[in-house]
Design a protein around this motif. Structure first.
Motif, PDB file in Angstrom:
ATOM      1  N   GLY A   1      72.097  37.291 124.697  1.00  0.00           N
ATOM      2  CA  GLY A   1      72.132  36.196 125.650  1.00  0.00           C
ATOM      3  C   GLY A   1      72.720  34.905 125.101  1.00  0.00           C
ATOM      4  N   VAL A   2      73.135  34.910 123.831  1.00  0.00           N
ATOM      5  CA  VAL A   2      73.717  33.711 123.221  1.00  0.00           C
ATOM      6  C   VAL A   2      75.243  33.836 123.249  1.00  0.00           C
TER       7      VAL A   2
ATOM      8  N   THR B   1      78.979  37.743 123.747  1.00  0.00           N
ATOM      9  CA  THR B   1      77.625  37.233 123.962  1.00  0.00           C
ATOM     10  C   THR B   1      76.649  38.180 123.278  1.00  0.00           C
ATOM     11  N   GLN B   2      75.758  37.637 122.442  1.00  0.00           N
ATOM     12  CA  GLN B   2      74.795  38.468 121.718  1.00  0.00           C
ATOM     13  C   GLN B   2      73.377  38.014 122.039  1.00  0.00           C
TER      14      GLN B   2
ATOM     15  N   ILE C   1      80.178  28.196 119.883  1.00  0.00           N
ATOM     16  CA  ILE C   1      78.723  28.021 119.781  1.00  0.00           C
ATOM     17  C   ILE C   1      78.357  26.749 119.003  1.00  0.00           C
ATOM     18  N   ASN C   2      77.430  25.978 119.519  1.00  0.00           N
ATOM     19  CA  ASN C   2      76.899  24.763 118.883  1.00  0.00           C
ATOM     20  C   ASN C   2      78.000  23.797 118.432  1.00  0.00           C
TER      21      ASN C   2
ATOM     22  N   ALA D   1      83.231  39.189 115.050  1.00  0.00           N
ATOM     23  CA  ALA D   1      82.070  38.901 114.210  1.00  0.00           C
ATOM     24  C   ALA D   1      80.916  39.874 114.417  1.00  0.00           C
ATOM     25  N   PHE D   2      80.926  40.581 115.537  1.00  0.00           N
ATOM     26  CA  PHE D   2      79.857  41.541 115.835  1.00  0.00           C
ATOM     27  C   PHE D   2      80.495  42.860 116.265  1.00  0.00           C
TER      28      PHE D   2
ATOM     29  N   ILE E   1      78.697  33.254 121.929  1.00  0.00           N
ATOM     30  CA  ILE E   1      79.177  32.932 120.580  1.00  0.00           C
ATOM     31  C   ILE E   1      80.425  32.037 120.609  1.00  0.00           C
TER      32      ILE E   1
ATOM     33  N   LEU F   1      82.843  42.197 123.441  1.00  0.00           N
ATOM     34  CA  LEU F   1      81.658  41.396 123.761  1.00  0.00           C
ATOM     35  C   LEU F   1      81.635  40.079 122.956  1.00  0.00           C
TER      36      LEU F   1
ATOM     37  N   ALA G   1      87.496  35.657 117.545  1.00  0.00           N
ATOM     38  CA  ALA G   1      86.594  35.645 116.379  1.00  0.00           C
ATOM     39  C   ALA G   1      85.179  36.064 116.780  1.00  0.00           C
TER      40      ALA G   1
ATOM     41  N   THR H   1      81.058  24.410 117.521  1.00  0.00           N
ATOM     42  CA  THR H   1      82.061  24.933 116.588  1.00  0.00           C
ATOM     43  C   THR H   1      83.315  25.321 117.376  1.00  0.00           C
ATOM     44  N   SER H   2      84.336  25.783 116.671  1.00  0.00           N
ATOM     45  CA  SER H   2      85.563  26.220 117.353  1.00  0.00           C
ATOM     46  C   SER H   2      85.732  27.720 117.193  1.00  0.00           C
ATOM     47  N   ILE H   3      84.713  28.476 117.538  1.00  0.00           N
ATOM     48  CA  ILE H   3      84.795  29.930 117.417  1.00  0.00           C
ATOM     49  C   ILE H   3      85.496  30.477 118.666  1.00  0.00           C
TER      50      ILE H   3
END
Lengths: 220, 278
Positions: free
Chosen positions: B239-240, B236-237, B245-246, B258-259, B242, B234, B254, B248-250
């Protein structure tokens, strides 16, 4: 990316609850002007679940800033594997930070400023011992905050993050001393990890914070 | 402070608040912090007692929470016996030194979890579930689990990662559960520490190309354990999204790492079912 209806719904729900709680935070702050003898106490995390989410956001800002610096100025003698995995950790912490920022929206606290002057980023020992402190602190902070959260979905989110912090903690500890991933300094005789309440966590973190944080309105 | 005004305002911005702040949660919350004031050894009993008081007069919830505790106990029985059997094989299975020490550390924790949960359930006035009979070969799927170090660590990794997901999947049901919830969280993060170390052991031995965290839904083991990793991919957390995100180069890798993701009770029972002799 197209959100599945269920995801779009969950986001609306998340933000809806956040919005309501943000309203309460404003109320709590205005009450404080009468009740709090210490005005101007720094960045107010707010109250209720939003306060706890901002508390988590503050800790993730700290970790992300630290690992960003670690990746920019690698300590001497760093191996290729260490570089790769510490970069992973940096990305995880940035993902956590940006997730909270986005999810909190207007209720999010501002960007914090940090004081890393006590850390020698060229020294393996200095960097890893700080990383260990941050990761163990993060695990104990999420574990301690769990019972302050009233919305089940937020508790689940915190759970998704805390186990990743625990994986980081184990890895960093093993880098310092293989086999110390869950030693008796963090796990007690019942096999339980540590949990810390916000006041204790923020006292420990304050050594690295330039911005003052006001946790007075957090639930306890 | 104008209390009535504030209540009205709260009701306006969050009409569901009174419902969400159930009296049960208040009851649990009022006991918060007691654990810190007494000795650690007394914790299981204390938690059981708190639980008994707070959940008295709310039958269904007491049953539900006890069910979660007994569920956790079943998984801890599985892990505790697995490591005890592995340790009993001595250096024929796990090399002496750091590997044996790590397995001992983990095995001791799992045994402590069994003991802790049994005491807590008993103190709550209920009966801990009996330990099932286990077949760690899963009816021959892992035939050499106690003779082949690689297989042993593969099963260990699967148990630990599944354990982390199992606790996480039931956490929401303990919302407002005070010190009882804290205890469950404190076990959950220890399982994650174990998982990270076992994964590092497998990597160090070239048994699997894994990192301390879970990338996508890769097990580094094979299709036979895939059910323990499905859903971990997954990105998306709430509904966001990842990924990136914003600005960044995630990467997706990763973002998934991260979750960690939970598993439902049904998913977990389906995973551990083959290890339980009916």
């Amino acid at each position: 990316m197209i959100l599945k209806p269920s995801e779009a719904y969950s986001r609306r729900k998340f933000l809806g609850i956040a919005g309501a709680a943000a309203g309460m935070m404003v109320l709590a702050s205005s009450c404080d002007k009468d009740d709090d003898p210490m005005p101007g106490g720094g960045v107010d995390l707010g109250s209720g679940d939003i306060g706890i989410l901002n508390y988590a956001y503050a800790l993730e800002q700290l970790e992300a800033a630290f690992y960003t610096k670690v990746a920019e100025s690698p300590f001497s003698g760093i191996t290729a594997t260490e570089t790769a995995l510490l970069t992973d950790i940096r990305d995880h912490e940035i993902a956590h930070r940006e997730f909270f920022k986005t999810a909190l929206g207007n209720a999010a606290i501002s960007n914090l400023e940090f004081n890393f002057s006590g850390i020698d980023f060229g020294s393996r020992t200095s960097v890893l011992s700080t990383a260990k402190a941050f990761e163990d602190l993060g695990v104990s902070a999420y574990n301690g905050a769990g019972k302050l959260i009233t919305t089940p979905a937020y508790l689940t989110l915190a759970g998704k993050i805390v186990s990743v912090e625990a994986r980081h903690a184990a890895y960093i500890r093993d880098l310092i001393s293989n086999g110390s991933f869950a030693d008796s300094t963090v796990v007690d005789m019942n096999g339980l990890d540590k949990s810390r309440m916000p006041a204790e966590v923020l006292t420990i973190a304050s050594a690295f914070l330039k911005t003052k944080i006001n946790a007075a309105n957090l639930p306890s | 402070m104008q209390l009535q005004h504030i209540f009205n305002e709260i009701n306006r911005v969050d009409p569901e608040l009174p419902e969400r702040m159930s009296s049960r949660r208040h009851a649990m919350k009022s006991f918060a912090g007691i654990g810190a004031k007494i000795g650690l050894a007394a914790m299981p009993f204390l938690i059981g007692s708190i639980f008994k008081k707070a959940y008295a007069q709310s039958g269904p919830s007491q049953g539900a929470v006890l069910e979660v505790l007994n569920y956790a106990l079943t998984l801890e029985y599985l892990e505790a016996e697995f490591y005890a059997m592995g340790i009993s094989k001595g250096t024929a299975l796990v090399p002496a030194g750091a590997p044996a020490n790590a397995i001992k550390t983990i095995g001791d924790h799992e045994a402590a979890h069994v003991s802790f949960l049994k005491t807590a359930i008993t103190a709550a006035g209920a009966t801990p579930v009996a330990k099932p009979n286990f077949d760690f070969t899963a009816d021959g799927t892992f035939a050499d689990v106690f003779t082949n170090y690689a297989t042993f660590l593969a099963v260990a990794q699967t148990f630990e990662d599944t354990g982390v997901r199992a606790y996480k999947g039931r956490a929401a049901e303990l919302t407002g559960g005070g010190d009882l919830l804290t205890a469950a969280l404190n076990i959950h993060s220890v399982e994650a520490r174990h998982a990270a170390h076992i994964r590092s052991m497998r990597k160090a031995n070239n048994f699997g190309n894994v990192k301390p965290w879970i990338t996508g839904k890769e097990s580094g083991i094979g299709a036979v354990v895939q059910a323990s990793y499905d859903g971990e991919e997954l990105t998306t957390q709430a509904g966001v999204n990842i990924v990136n995100i914003n600005g960044t180069s995630i990467s997706a890798a990763a973002a998934s790492e991260a979750f960690d993701e939970g598993l439902t009770k049904e998913q977990v029972l389906s995973i551990v079912g083959p290890f339980i002799v009916q």
